[in-house]
Motif scaffolding. Structure first.
Motif, PDB file in Angstrom:
ATOM      1  N   GLY A 144     -11.177 -33.562  -6.562  1.00 34.65           N
ATOM      2  CA  GLY A 144     -10.900 -33.013  -7.881  1.00 34.65           C
ATOM      3  C   GLY A 144     -12.016 -32.160  -8.441  1.00 34.65           C
ATOM      4  O   GLY A 144     -11.775 -31.264  -9.238  1.00 34.65           O
ATOM      5  N   LEU A 145     -13.278 -32.414  -8.036  1.00 36.86           N
ATOM      6  CA  LEU A 145     -14.391 -31.621  -8.535  1.00 36.86           C
ATOM      7  C   LEU A 145     -14.402 -30.220  -7.942  1.00 36.86           C
ATOM      8  O   LEU A 145     -14.992 -29.304  -8.511  1.00 36.86           O
ATOM      9  CB  LEU A 145     -15.721 -32.323  -8.227  1.00 36.86           C
ATOM     10  CG  LEU A 145     -15.952 -33.660  -8.939  1.00 36.86           C
ATOM     11  CD1 LEU A 145     -17.264 -34.283  -8.472  1.00 36.86           C
ATOM     12  CD2 LEU A 145     -15.954 -33.471 -10.448  1.00 36.86           C
ATOM     13  N   HIS A 146     -13.769 -30.035  -6.790  1.00 38.86           N
ATOM     14  CA  HIS A 146     -13.777 -28.746  -6.107  1.00 38.86           C
ATOM     15  C   HIS A 146     -12.416 -28.070  -6.127  1.00 38.86           C
ATOM     16  O   HIS A 146     -12.225 -27.058  -5.461  1.00 38.86           O
ATOM     17  CB  HIS A 146     -14.236 -28.927  -4.658  1.00 38.86           C
ATOM     18  CG  HIS A 146     -15.588 -29.561  -4.541  1.00 38.86           C
ATOM     19  ND1 HIS A 146     -16.753 -28.895  -4.862  1.00 38.86           N
ATOM     20  CD2 HIS A 146     -15.957 -30.813  -4.165  1.00 38.86           C
ATOM     21  CE1 HIS A 146     -17.794 -29.699  -4.672  1.00 38.86           C
ATOM     22  NE2 HIS A 146     -17.333 -30.875  -4.251  1.00 38.86           N
ATOM     23  N   VAL A 147     -11.477 -28.628  -6.864  1.00 39.65           N
ATOM     24  CA  VAL A 147     -10.125 -28.067  -6.954  1.00 39.65           C
ATOM     25  C   VAL A 147      -9.719 -28.026  -8.420  1.00 39.65           C
ATOM     26  O   VAL A 147      -9.883 -29.015  -9.149  1.00 39.65           O
ATOM     27  CB  VAL A 147      -9.110 -28.904  -6.145  1.00 39.65           C
ATOM     28  CG1 VAL A 147      -7.709 -28.316  -6.292  1.00 39.65           C
ATOM     29  CG2 VAL A 147      -9.507 -28.967  -4.684  1.00 39.65           C
ATOM     30  N   PHE A 148      -9.194 -26.882  -8.835  1.00 42.84           N
ATOM     31  CA  PHE A 148      -8.636 -26.772 -10.189  1.00 42.84           C
ATOM     32  C   PHE A 148      -7.120 -26.777 -10.106  1.00 42.84           C
ATOM     33  O   PHE A 148      -6.524 -26.025  -9.334  1.00 42.84           O
ATOM     34  CB  PHE A 148      -9.095 -25.482 -10.872  1.00 42.84           C
ATOM     35  CG  PHE A 148      -8.330 -25.188 -12.135  1.00 42.84           C
ATOM     36  CD1 PHE A 148      -8.651 -25.824 -13.320  1.00 42.84           C
ATOM     37  CD2 PHE A 148      -7.260 -24.295 -12.121  1.00 42.84           C
ATOM     38  CE1 PHE A 148      -7.926 -25.576 -14.476  1.00 42.84           C
ATOM     39  CE2 PHE A 148      -6.533 -24.036 -13.276  1.00 42.84           C
ATOM     40  CZ  PHE A 148      -6.872 -24.682 -14.455  1.00 42.84           C
ATOM     41  N   ARG A 149      -6.518 -27.635 -10.913  1.00 46.51           N
ATOM     42  CA  ARG A 149      -5.062 -27.678 -11.045  1.00 46.51           C
ATOM     43  C   ARG A 149      -4.716 -27.471 -12.516  1.00 46.51           C
ATOM     44  O   ARG A 149      -5.410 -27.992 -13.387  1.00 46.51           O
ATOM     45  CB  ARG A 149      -4.511 -29.017 -10.557  1.00 46.51           C
ATOM     46  CG  ARG A 149      -4.843 -29.334  -9.098  1.00 46.51           C
ATOM     47  CD  ARG A 149      -4.298 -30.698  -8.699  1.00 46.51           C
ATOM     48  NE  ARG A 149      -4.678 -31.048  -7.335  1.00 46.51           N
ATOM     49  CZ  ARG A 149      -5.826 -31.638  -7.012  1.00 46.51           C
ATOM     50  NH1 ARG A 149      -6.709 -31.933  -7.964  1.00 46.51           N
ATOM     51  NH2 ARG A 149      -6.103 -31.918  -5.752  1.00 46.51           N
ATOM     52  N   PRO A 150      -3.651 -26.726 -12.796  1.00 46.89           N
ATOM     53  CA  PRO A 150      -3.302 -26.469 -14.204  1.00 46.89           C
ATOM     54  C   PRO A 150      -3.049 -27.726 -15.019  1.00 46.89           C
ATOM     55  O   PRO A 150      -3.154 -27.707 -16.238  1.00 46.89           O
ATOM     56  CB  PRO A 150      -2.045 -25.598 -14.111  1.00 46.89           C
ATOM     57  CG  PRO A 150      -2.106 -24.990 -12.758  1.00 46.89           C
ATOM     58  CD  PRO A 150      -2.767 -26.000 -11.875  1.00 46.89           C
TER      59      PRO A 150
END
Length: 213
Positions: A144-150
Motif C-alpha cells: 500500500g505504501l508503493h501503490v496509489f488506489r483512488p
C-alpha cells in the motif's frame, strides 16, 4: 377628579360609546389596557370583530393551500438532497486528488534522496492504480505504501498522459505529464511539470480547485 370611563375601556368591558367585543384577543386587551390606549383598543377590537363575521368560523388552511405548501416543501427538499450529494462527490474527488499528489510527492522525494529515476506505471479504471515501474510489473496488488488506489466511492483514474512520466533524481528534474481522476462531480488533473512541481487543476468546475489552462 374621577377617571373617565373610556380611559379604562377595553375589549370585553363596554365604554360609554363603544360596545363590547368578546371575541377580541386577550393579548390585545392587555396591551391597550396597561398602555392607556382605549380608543385604539376599541378600534382594533371592532376591526377584528368585523373580520370574524366576514370569515365566519373557518380557521386553518384549505386543502388547496395545504397541497401547495407540501409541493413547495418537496421541491426544496429534493433540491437540497441533490446539491448535498453533488458536494459530497466533489469532496471525495478532491480528497482523492490530494492523496495522489501526496503519493507522487513521496515518490519524488525518494528519487531525489537516492538520485535515481522513478517512473510511473498506471492502470486506468475504477479499480486502477498508480505505482512505480518495475521488473516484473508489480501491478495493483503490491504494498500500500508503493501503490496509489483512488479508494472507491465512485472515483476512478480516467486519464494518463503517457509512458515516461516520472521523476529523475538528478537536479530534481522530471518527465512532465498529468494524471486525471474523475467521478460524477467532474475531473481533476494532477499535473507534473518538468521542474518537478506538482499541482492540481480541474477540467470541470470543481469547488476548491482552479481550472486547467
Amino acid at each position: 377628579m374621577p377617571v373617565p370611563a373610556r380611559r379604562h375601556a377595553f375589549c370585553g368591558t363596554p365604554s360609554r360609546k363603544m360596545p363590547a367585543f368578546p371575541r377580541c384577543n386577550a393579548a390585545v386587551r392587555h396591551f391597550f389596557l396597561f398602555r392607556h390606549r382605549p380608543l385604539a383598543g376599541d378600534f382594533l377590537c371592532l376591526t377584528l370583530a368585523r373580520m370574524n363575521r366576514l370569515t365566519g368560523k373557518q380557521q386553518g388552511m384549505s386543502l388547496l393551500e395545504m397541497l401547495v405548501v407540501m409541493g413547495l416543501i418537496a421541491i426544496l427538499t429534493g433540491s437540497s438532497l441533490y446539491y448535498a450529494q453533488e458536494m459530497r462527490q466533489a469532496h471525495r474527488l478532491r480528497q482523492s486528488a490530494q492523496a495522489l499528489q501526496t503519493f507522487l510527492g513521496r515518490m519524488q522525494a525518494q528519487a531525489n534522496s537516492r538520485n535515481e529515476a522513478r517512473l510511473l506505471a498506471v492502470t486506468l479504471g475504477p479499480a486502477g492504480c498508480v505505482t512505480q515501474q518495475s521488473e516484473p510489473p508489480a501491478g495493483c496488488g503490491g504494498n500500500g505504501l508503493h501503490v496509489f488506489r483512488p479508494g472507491g466511492q465512485g472515483v476512478s483514474i480516467v486519464g494518463f498522459s503517457g509512458n515516461g512520466m516520472g521523476f529523475y533524481g538528478l537536479r530534481n528534474t522530471a518527465q512532465p505529464g498529468h494524471l486525471t481522476l474523475g467521478n460524477a462531480a467532474g475531473r481533476i488533473r494532477v499535473v507534473l511539470s518538468g521542474h518537478g512541481r506538482l499541482r492540481l487543476c480541474g477540467e470541470d468546475a470543481v469547488s476548491g480547485v482552479p481550472l486547467c489552462r
